[in-house]
Enzyme design. Structure first.
Site, mmCIF file in Angstrom:
data_model
loop_
_atom_site.group_PDB
_atom_site.id
_atom_site.type_symbol
_atom_site.label_atom_id
_atom_site.label_comp_id
_atom_site.label_asym_id
_atom_site.label_seq_id
_atom_site.Cartn_x
_atom_site.Cartn_y
_atom_site.Cartn_z
ATOM 1 N N SER A 1 -14.733 -4.860 0.020
ATOM 2 C CA SER A 1 -14.237 -4.862 1.398
ATOM 3 C C SER A 1 -13.738 -3.488 1.851
ATOM 4 O O SER A 1 -13.620 -3.249 3.052
ATOM 5 C CB SER A 1 -13.116 -5.892 1.551
ATOM 6 N N ASP B 1 -1.462 -7.786 4.565
ATOM 7 C CA ASP B 1 -2.580 -7.013 4.022
ATOM 8 C C ASP B 1 -2.106 -5.572 3.841
ATOM 9 O O ASP B 1 -2.019 -4.806 4.801
ATOM 10 C CB ASP B 1 -3.785 -7.066 4.957
ATOM 11 N N HIS C 1 -6.214 -3.087 2.803
ATOM 12 C CA HIS C 1 -7.160 -2.529 3.760
ATOM 13 C C HIS C 1 -6.423 -1.654 4.773
ATOM 14 O O HIS C 1 -5.202 -1.564 4.754
ATOM 15 C CB HIS C 1 -7.932 -3.653 4.451
#
Length: 447
Positions: free
Chosen positions: A167, A414, A417
Site C-alpha cells: 500500500s 493510520d 500511510h
C-alpha cells in the site's frame, strides 16, 4: 507645452504602479508552476534537446549514502558546471537534510485530484491543521527542485511505468498521478481485484502508469478472514502477477516492507524454511529480516535474468517508518503537527535494519547485473526523510470528520500511510531527479 508635459508626467506616474500590480501576479504564477532552477550539483538537469552536449559520466552512485565512505576529492572553484560534471563530482545525496518551511505548498489540491485513496485524503476528511502541507525537504549539500510534471511526462513518453508492491507503493503512485494531473489528466484504462491492479494512460505522451499489488514481491498466499491467520510466502518464486508483464515495462518501482511484520510461514523449494509469529504451528521462528532479504533478492535477480537486452530502469523505494506513539485505536496515536529536527529522532532499530537490507540488496544486484546493457538500478532512499515527518500521516482522519460528535472511546488511526498532498510527494521529486540523470547518461552514450 508645460501643461502637456506635466500632464504626461502625471499620467505616467499613475500608470506605472498599475502596470507593476498587473505584472506581479503573472510573475508569481509563472514561478509557482515553472520555478527557476539554478544548477547546484552535478545532478541538475540539462535541456533535453538534440543539440545538447551531455558531459556527465556513464555511471553514478546510488541516491542513498554509500555503504562505505567515499574517497575525498577536490575541484577548482573556478570550474564551470560542465567541467565539474566531467570531473565526476558525486551526485546529490538527497538522504541527509532537514525539513524547512515552504510558503508555496503542494502543486496539487487534494480535494480535487480524483485519484487519492479515500483514507489518505486528509483535507476532505476535515483535518483542521494544514501546516503539514508547507514543508520542503532541503538536502544538506545540494538543491532538490520542485516537481516538474511536464518534464516527468516527457521522460516517460512512449513508456510503461509500473509501481509494484504494497500500500506504500499505491501511496507513492497516487501522489505521482496527482502531480501529473496538474498538466495532463490520467485516464483509468484498467482496474481489477478491488483496484489492486490498475493502469492509467496519458494520451498526450502515449505513456502508461500501472499499479501492481504484490506486498511481498514473491509468490504469496495472503491470510483471509475465513482461513488461517498467517500468510504463506514462497521465497524462491517471484510473484507472476506482476512479473509476467515485465517485458512490457520500461520502468519498475518496487516498494515492500510492512507486510513482512505480519504472521507468516515461509517456504523455500519444497520445504518449510520457518515462520514468524506462528504460535501453535510446529515451525521454527526465524523472524522476518532474512525473509525480506530473500524476497528482494529473488525479485531483483528475476528482473536481471529476464531483461534480455531490453532497456529498463528499476528503483527500490526503501522502508517508510510509521509513527505510532500510542494505541492504534485511541485518539492521539500520531499527534505531532510538525516535523522532527534531525537531532530529535534517530534512525535506529527496525527502521534502520529494513533500510540497510534493501540498500545492500540493491548494491549486490547492481554488481550482478553490471554487464546487462540498458539496466539502471538504484535505491530511492526515503527512510530518513520520512522518519522526520510524524505529522504527515492521516491519523484519525483516515475517516471523515472523526470528532464531529466529540472524541469517541475508540478511533482508528493510520500512522503508516501518508496524507496526500504530503511528505510522499518528496519521494517523487527525488524519483524525477534520478530519471533526469539516467536520461543524460543515455544521451551521452548515444553521442
Amino acid at each position: 507645452m508645460k501643461y502637456v508635459k506635466d500632464h504626461s508626467l502625471s499620467f505616467t506616474r499613475k500608470l506605472l504602479p498599475w502596470t507593476i500590480y498587473s505584472i506581479l501576479p503573472l510573475a508569481i504564477f509563472r514561478l509557482y508552476f515553472y520555478p527557476l532552477h539554478f544548477p547546484s550539483s552535478s545532478t541538475d538537469f540539462l535541456p533535453l534537446s538534440s543539440s545538447t552536449t551531455i558531459t556527465t559520466t556513464n555511471s553514478f552512485s546510488s541516491f542513498s549514502p554509500p555503504l562505505s565512505p567515499p574517497s575525498s576529492s577536490s575541484s577548482s572553484s573556478s570550474s564551470s558546471p560542465e567541467e565539474e560534471i566531467a570531473n565526476e563530482s558525486p551526485p546529490c545525496d538527497y538522504t541527509n537534510g532537514k525539513w524547512v518551511r515552504d510558503k508555496l505548498g503542494p502543486i496539487y489540491n487534494g480535494t480535487t485530484c480524483g485519484t487519492i485513496k479515500d483514507g489518505q485524503n486528509c483535507i476532505s476528511h476535515g483535518r483542521p491543521d494544514l501546516g503539514y502541507l508547507y514543508w520542503r525537504w532541503k538536502p544538506n549539500q545540494c538543491h532538490l527542485p520542485r516537481f516538474e510534471p511536464f518534464t516527468f511526462l516527457q521522460l516517460v513518453r512512449n513508456k510503461h511505468l509500473a509501481l509494484v508492491g504494497d500500500s506504500l507503493a499505491r501511496n507513492q503512485l497516487e501522489s505521482l498521478l496527482c502531480m501529473l494531473a496538474t498538466v495532463s489528466p490520467p485516464h483509468l484504462v484498467y482496474a481489477q481485484e478491488e483496484n489492486k491492479f490498475r493502469r492509467w494512460s496519458f494520451p498526450s505522451h502515449n505513456a502508461n502508469i500501472s499499479l501492481y499489488w504484490s506486498p511481498f514481491l514473491v509468490k504469496g498466499i495472503e491470510k483471509s478472514n475465513n482461513g488461517p491467520n498467517h500468510n504463506h510466502l514462497y521465497l524462491d518464486h517471484v510473484d507472476e502477477r506482476w512479473a509476467k508483464d515485465m517485458d512490457q515495462m520500461d520502468m519498475i518501482v518496487l516498494s515492500i516492507g510492512h507486510w513482512f511484520l505480519h504472521p507468516a510461514v515461509y517456504y523455500e523449494g519444497d520445504s518449510v524454511l520457518g515462520c514468524h509469529f506462528c504460535s501453535g504451528l510446529n515451525h521454527t521462528e526465524i523472524g522476518f529480516y532474512d525473509v525480506l532479504r530473500k524476497a528482494l533478492k529473488t525479485s531483483l535477480r528475476t528482473i536481471i535474468e529476464r531483461q534480455k537486452g531490453k532497456e529498463i530502469d528499476v528503483i527500490v523505494t526503501t522502508f517508510s517508518p510509521s509513527h505510532f506513539e500510542g494505541e492504534w485505536d485511541k485518539a492521539g496515536a500520531c499527534p505531532k503537527t510538525k516535523p522532527y529536527k534531525e537531532s530529535e529522532k534517530l534512525l535506529e532499530g527496525m527502521d534502520e535494519e529494513m533500510r540497510r537490507i534493501e540498500l545492500e540488496e540493491v548494491e549486490e544486484a547492481k554488481l550482478t547485473g553490471k554487464q546487462n546493457l540498458g539496466l539502471n538500478l538504484e535505491a530511492l532512499d526515503v527512510t530518513k526523510l520520512s522518519l522526520l515527518r510524524p505529522d504527515g500521516h492521516p491519523g484519525p482522519y483516515m475517516y471523515p470528520f472523526p470528532f464531529a460528535n466529540g472524541v469517541p472511546d475508540r478511533v482508528q488511526n493510520d500512522c503508516v500511510h501518508w496524507c496526500l498532498p504530503g511528505p510522499v510527494d518528496t519521494w517523487n521529486e527525488i524519483f524525477l531527479e534520478m530519471m533526469k540523470i539516467w536520461e543524460m547518461s543515455r544521451r551521452k552514450a548515444g553521442q
